[in-house]
Design a protein around this motif. Structure first.
Motif, short mmCIF file in Angstrom:
data_model
loop_
_atom_site.label_atom_id
_atom_site.label_comp_id
_atom_site.label_asym_id
_atom_site.label_seq_id
_atom_site.Cartn_x
_atom_site.Cartn_y
_atom_site.Cartn_z
N VAL A 23 -5.04 6.79 0.60
CA VAL A 23 -3.98 5.79 0.43
C VAL A 23 -4.53 4.44 0.88
CG1 VAL A 23 -1.64 5.12 1.05
CG2 VAL A 23 -2.23 7.55 0.81
N THR A 24 -4.35 3.44 0.00
CA THR A 24 -4.75 2.07 0.33
C THR A 24 -3.59 1.14 0.08
OG1 THR A 24 -5.66 1.82 -1.92
CG2 THR A 24 -7.20 2.48 -0.17
N ASP A 25 -3.58 -0.02 0.76
CA ASP A 25 -2.50 -1.00 0.58
C ASP A 25 -2.86 -1.99 -0.51
OD1 ASP A 25 -4.36 -2.67 1.73
OD2 ASP A 25 -3.37 -2.78 3.68
N SER A 26 -2.05 -3.05 -0.63
CA SER A 26 -2.25 -4.04 -1.70
C SER A 26 -3.54 -4.82 -1.54
CB SER A 26 -1.06 -5.00 -1.75
OG SER A 26 -0.90 -5.65 -0.50
N ALA A 27 -4.08 -4.83 -0.31
CA ALA A 27 -5.35 -5.50 -0.06
C ALA A 27 -6.51 -4.55 -0.17
CB ALA A 27 -5.33 -6.17 1.32
N ASP A 28 -6.26 -3.38 -0.68
CA ASP A 28 -7.26 -2.33 -0.83
C ASP A 28 -7.84 -1.86 0.51
OD1 ASP A 28 -8.48 -0.55 -2.56
OD2 ASP A 28 -10.33 -1.74 -2.69
N GLU A 29 -7.04 -2.02 1.57
CA GLU A 29 -7.42 -1.52 2.89
C GLU A 29 -6.94 -0.07 3.03
OE1 GLU A 29 -9.24 -2.99 5.15
OE2 GLU A 29 -9.45 -4.87 4.04
N SER A 30 -7.80 0.72 3.64
CA SER A 30 -7.45 2.13 3.83
C SER A 30 -6.26 2.27 4.79
CB SER A 30 -8.66 2.89 4.39
OG SER A 30 -8.30 4.23 4.68
N VAL A 31 -5.31 3.12 4.41
CA VAL A 31 -4.12 3.37 5.23
C VAL A 31 -4.17 4.77 5.84
CG1 VAL A 31 -1.60 3.57 5.22
CG2 VAL A 31 -2.73 1.76 3.89
N CYS A 32 -4.46 5.78 5.03
CA CYS A 32 -4.51 7.16 5.53
C CYS A 32 -5.13 8.04 4.46
CB CYS A 32 -3.13 7.69 5.91
SG CYS A 32 -2.01 7.82 4.50
N SER A 33 -5.41 9.27 4.83
CA SER A 33 -5.89 10.28 3.89
C SER A 33 -4.82 11.33 3.71
CB SER A 33 -7.18 10.93 4.41
OG SER A 33 -8.23 9.99 4.52
N ILE A 34 -4.82 11.96 2.53
CA ILE A 34 -3.89 13.05 2.24
C ILE A 34 -4.72 14.32 2.05
CG2 ILE A 34 -2.14 13.96 0.69
CD1 ILE A 34 -1.39 11.09 -0.03
N ASN A 35 -4.64 15.20 3.03
CA ASN A 35 -5.35 16.47 2.95
C ASN A 35 -4.48 17.51 2.25
OD1 ASN A 35 -7.64 15.51 4.37
ND2 ASN A 35 -6.50 15.75 6.29
N ILE A 36 -5.09 18.65 1.93
CA ILE A 36 -4.32 19.71 1.30
C ILE A 36 -3.26 20.22 2.25
CG2 ILE A 36 -6.16 20.42 -0.28
CD1 ILE A 36 -6.79 22.68 1.70
N ASP A 37 -2.21 20.87 1.68
CA ASP A 37 -1.04 21.38 2.39
C ASP A 37 -0.20 20.22 2.89
OD1 ASP A 37 -2.08 23.92 1.89
OD2 ASP A 37 -3.12 24.00 3.81
N ALA A 38 0.64 20.48 3.87
CA ALA A 38 1.59 19.45 4.32
C ALA A 38 0.90 18.42 5.19
CB ALA A 38 2.72 20.12 5.09
N GLY A 39 1.40 17.20 5.12
CA GLY A 39 0.87 16.13 5.95
C GLY A 39 1.84 14.97 5.97
N GLU A 40 1.42 13.90 6.63
CA GLU A 40 2.24 12.70 6.64
C GLU A 40 1.35 11.48 6.71
OE1 GLU A 40 3.46 12.19 11.31
OE2 GLU A 40 4.79 13.35 10.02
N CYS A 41 1.90 10.36 6.27
CA CYS A 41 1.13 9.12 6.19
C CYS A 41 2.01 7.97 6.66
CB CYS A 41 0.65 8.87 4.76
SG CYS A 41 -0.30 7.35 4.54
N GLN A 42 1.55 7.24 7.66
CA GLN A 42 2.29 6.10 8.19
C GLN A 42 1.92 4.84 7.42
OE1 GLN A 42 4.61 5.94 10.97
NE2 GLN A 42 4.93 4.03 9.86
N LEU A 43 2.91 4.24 6.74
CA LEU A 43 2.68 3.03 5.95
C LEU A 43 2.95 1.78 6.78
CD1 LEU A 43 4.35 4.08 2.57
CD2 LEU A 43 1.98 4.43 3.32
#
Length: 770
Positions: free
Chosen positions: A85-105
């Protein structure tokens, strides 16, 4: 009650990083598929293939700052994919691994999700889904009635690959929700968030969720691995619970209509009962079947806090205040079939239904208690003074177990800890105590089961027949009588012989206590520290009742016998020692007139029965035991101690009015028996009721190192055996079994020898040759 707090969302027994990646086919073997585009909260995007160095680009838009995404990237077949996951500035925000997870925006806006394989080779398939925790899509409202224990819950199916189902609800702040009643397969998890988007509870392996933050609340429910899951959502409110049938408090005795019940069908299912406490008296919860189907119960107050539960409070459940309580009964296991139960909650603080105060002396017959309900709790009162040591004996009429405990005048259990070898309970205060009891098992079809109970004061015991010091070779004073105890009048400090036998002269195993109810001894040999009155009690097992119809006699004798008739140690030529145990508990004695270091053998007729074979113990003048009966009869007893030496004789266990006859022979020192000459002529001896042992000597130097000895019955009836002893009295050869005729081959040491022929006490003649 422990209340769950917010914890990280991901809890999995199989972390994604631990999963092995399957072998992937070559890129050319798979067709390229283009996947990507906008992601809708709650929707599932399916991608049939991602090949080699392909990148699938998705976008997700959030309208609020600091949103947290619940993500689900399934494993699929082939190589596992991964999202970035990257933001509008193409900066990395988080990764999404297999199975359940979460990502803080971060700020509100559109974010890019790029899915690719970890290496530019291989291929795989996957599904991708995201859900917002702040502006979730597809939320379903839960009405107030859903939180009742009577609610059937909400049935739904979580789609394969879905990030999370969303539910929205409102409840009073600090409400406690019960979570264990969800019916769901697989690894269903979830999180409860308050109105400020704070995580209150992570739903996995917890029982309760306390809504500590402000409402309204949201529940996000997901299957960790993305498997399709049909479930029934149940979250009844445990605080200020509703939907539970009323269960009135019962009194002691048959609870009548104050009985509840239900069937718990599946693992984790719970049933509830509403209990109203009008006082702070303690209660006892009785569940039937008792532990048979592994059900557990817990009692909660109106705030949803646990007050007591099955294991820690099986005897006593304190009630902190008046008001409403909720009793939950649940099946905590995954292997139990549907369980139907009955339950009663009895008020044990009062005396309603309690039997009148019992006499705590030892004279009365045992109390008979009738249980007419499987969930009945019984009560028996008695008066006790501070410092009294009390003991409660109980036993069922038929196979069962009687559970008892003791309440002090305030209704608090006393003496709940194990006290080692000591018996009974020391009362902390003066007042009226209560014995609470019930049978633990209830057989189907029963209407009235009975058990016996004895409540006895062990200290300064009253009502025990008196036993005074007796004498050897005499019938104990008094005939067998009932009452479980005896008062032993001990004239002086010292060691005594204490025994007890029933009317069949079967040996019993009493325990002796002092005036404080402390154990003094539990064996035949009893050392009393001082003169005084001591209490003998049959069978220290408190799960046995010995009622007054059981007759027995107790004997108190000096441990070291005195005035014993002198026994011959040349019994082969003298009359045998003859006697009869005329009464229950009688002990006889004989004095042995052999010098220190002598070895003496006791011999019974070969045809002696068990009843006519007394038990024997050899003691010296100080009472030290030297030999038991087997040692005295077989290898012989060496008299090493302080003369004079005595043999104590007791009847065989279970022998009544049993006569006995035996002889003693000293087998050390110069032989004084007739010589057994070598050759075929040998020696002839006559046996009979008073002559069943014959003795021969073989002088030193008159025998070979190897010889054969033969005995043959030449007339009459019966059998015999042969034993040979060296000059030190050590048995060097023996026949073992009795026989009419037999030859034994013996290796003989140098020196003089003694040969003993031991026969049946029957008229016969035997020829012995060597």
């Amino acid at each position: 009650m422990a209340v769950a707090t917010a914890v990280p969302l991901l809890v999995s027994p199989t972390p994604a990083t631990a999963a092995p990646e399957p072998a992937a086919p070559e890129p050319a073997a798979a067709a390229a598929v283009s996947c990507g585009g906008p992601l809708t909260f709650g929707a599932v995007e399916e991608c049939p293939a991602i090949v080699g160095g392909q990148e699938h680009v998705f976008t997700v838009t959030t309208t609020v700052d600091h949103d947290t995404l619940v993500t689900k990237l399934t494993r699929g077949d082939g190589t596992f994919a991964r999202g970035y996951v990257t933001d509008s500035a193409d900066e990395s925000v988080c990764s999404i691994n297999i199975d359940a997870g979460e990502c803080q925006l971060g700020p509100a806006g559109t974010y890019t999700v790029t899915v690719r394989l970890p290496h530019p080779t291989g291929s795989g398939n996957y599904t991708l889904s995201v859900q917002s925790t702040r502006t979730p899509g597809g939320c379903q409202d839960l009405p107030a009635a859903f939180f009742s224990f009577a609610s059937p819950g909400v049935g739904a199916t979580l789609s394969a690959g879905a990030a999370a189902d969303c539910y929205r609800f409102d409840q009073p702040t600090d409400s406690v929700l019960y979570l264990r009643d969800m019916d769901s397969p697989g690894d269903l998890q979830g999180q409860v968030l308050d109105a400020g988007h704070e995580k209150l509870c992570h739903i996995q392996y917890i029982d309760y969720c306390k809504l500590t933050g402000p409402g309204p609340y949201r529940l996000l429910l997901f299957e960790y691995y993305g498997t399709e899951a049909a479930y029934t959502l149940r979250m009844p409110r445990l605080s200020q619970a509703t939907g539970c049938p009323a269960l009135p408090l019962a009194s002691f005795g048959d609870p009548g209509t104050a009985v509840g019940g239900a069937t718990v069908h599946r693992p984790g299912e719970v049933a509830c009962h509403a209990v109203e406490a009008s006082s702070t008296d303690p209660v006892v919860v009785r569940l039937d079947p008792f532990n048979a189907q592994f059900l557990r119960w817990s009692l909660y107050d109106s705030a949803g806090d646990e007050v007591c539960e099955s294991y820690a409070n099986a005897r006593h459940c304190p009630i902190p205040s008046t008001g409403a309580y909720t009793l939950l009964v649940r099946n905590p296991h995954s292997f139990i079939d549907p369980s139907t139960y009955q339950v009663a909650v009895a008020n044990i603080g009062g005396t309603t239904g309690c039997a009148p105060p019992a006499d705590t002396s030892w004279t009365p017959d045992a109390l008979q208690v009738h249980q007419t309900s499987p969930v009945q709790t019984d009560c028996q009162q008695f008066h006790g003074d501070a410092g009294d040591r009390m003991v409660v004996y109980r036993a069922p009429e038929s196979y069962n177990y009687v559970r008892t405990w003791l309440l002090d005048p305030a209704g608090t259990p006393v003496c709940t800890e194990y006290t080692g070898d000591e018996t009974g309970c020391v009362l902390p205060a003066t007042g009226t105590y209560r014995v609470i009891s019930h049978l633990t098992e209830w057989r189907t079809g029963s209407t009235d089961l009975m058990y016996l109970m004895q409540i006895r004061r062990l200290s300064d015991a009253v009502g025990c027949p008196t036993v005074t010091l007796g004498a050897y070779n005499a019938v104990p004073a008094g005939s067998p009588a009932g009452v479980r105890c005896r008062s032993l009048e001990v004239p002086a400090a010292g060691t005594y012989r204490v025994t007890a036998s029933n009317t069949a002269n079967e040996r019993l195993y009493p325990i002796v206590y002092d005036a404080d109810g402390l154990r003094v001894c539990s064996e035949v040999r009893c050392e009393f520290p001082a003169a005084g009155t001591y209490t003998l009690v049959l069978d220290g097992n408190t799960t046995q009742v010995v009622d007054n119809d059981y007759l027995y006699a107790a004997t108190l004798l000096p441990w070291t016998p005195a005035s014993c008739p002198q026994a011959s140690v040349t019994g082969w030529q003298d009359d045998p020692e003859v006697g009869t145990f005329q009464g229950v508990g009688q002990h006889d004695c004989r004095q042995l007139s052999s010098p220190d270091g002598s070895r003496v053998v006791a011999m019974l007729p070969g045809n002696a029965t068990t009843a006519s074979s007394p038990e024997m113990t050899v003691v010296d003048s100080t009472g030290s035991a030297l030999c038991d009966g087997w040692e005295l009869r077989e290898p012989g007893c060496v008299l090493t101690g302080s003369a004079p030496y005595s043999v104590v004789l007791a009847p065989a266990n279970g022998a009544v009015a049993s006569p006995y006859r035996l002889t003693f022979a000293r087998v050390t020192g110069p032989p004084t028996c007739p010589t057994l000459v070598a050759g075929s002529t040998g020696s002839t001896v006559t046996t009979g009721p008073d002559r069943f042992v014959a003795c021969f000597s073989i002088p030193a130097g008159d025998h070979a190192a190897q010889e054969s000895l033969t005995w043959t019955r030449t007339s009459g009836t019966g059998r015999a055996r042969l034993r040979v002893y060296d000059g030190d009295g050590v048995q060097v050869c023996a026949s073992g079994l009795y026989a009419v005729t037999r030859t034994i081959n013996c290796t003989l040491p140098t020196g003089p020898l003694t040969v003993l022929l031991q026969a049946d006490a029957l008229d016969a003649t035997y020829r012995v040759t060597r």
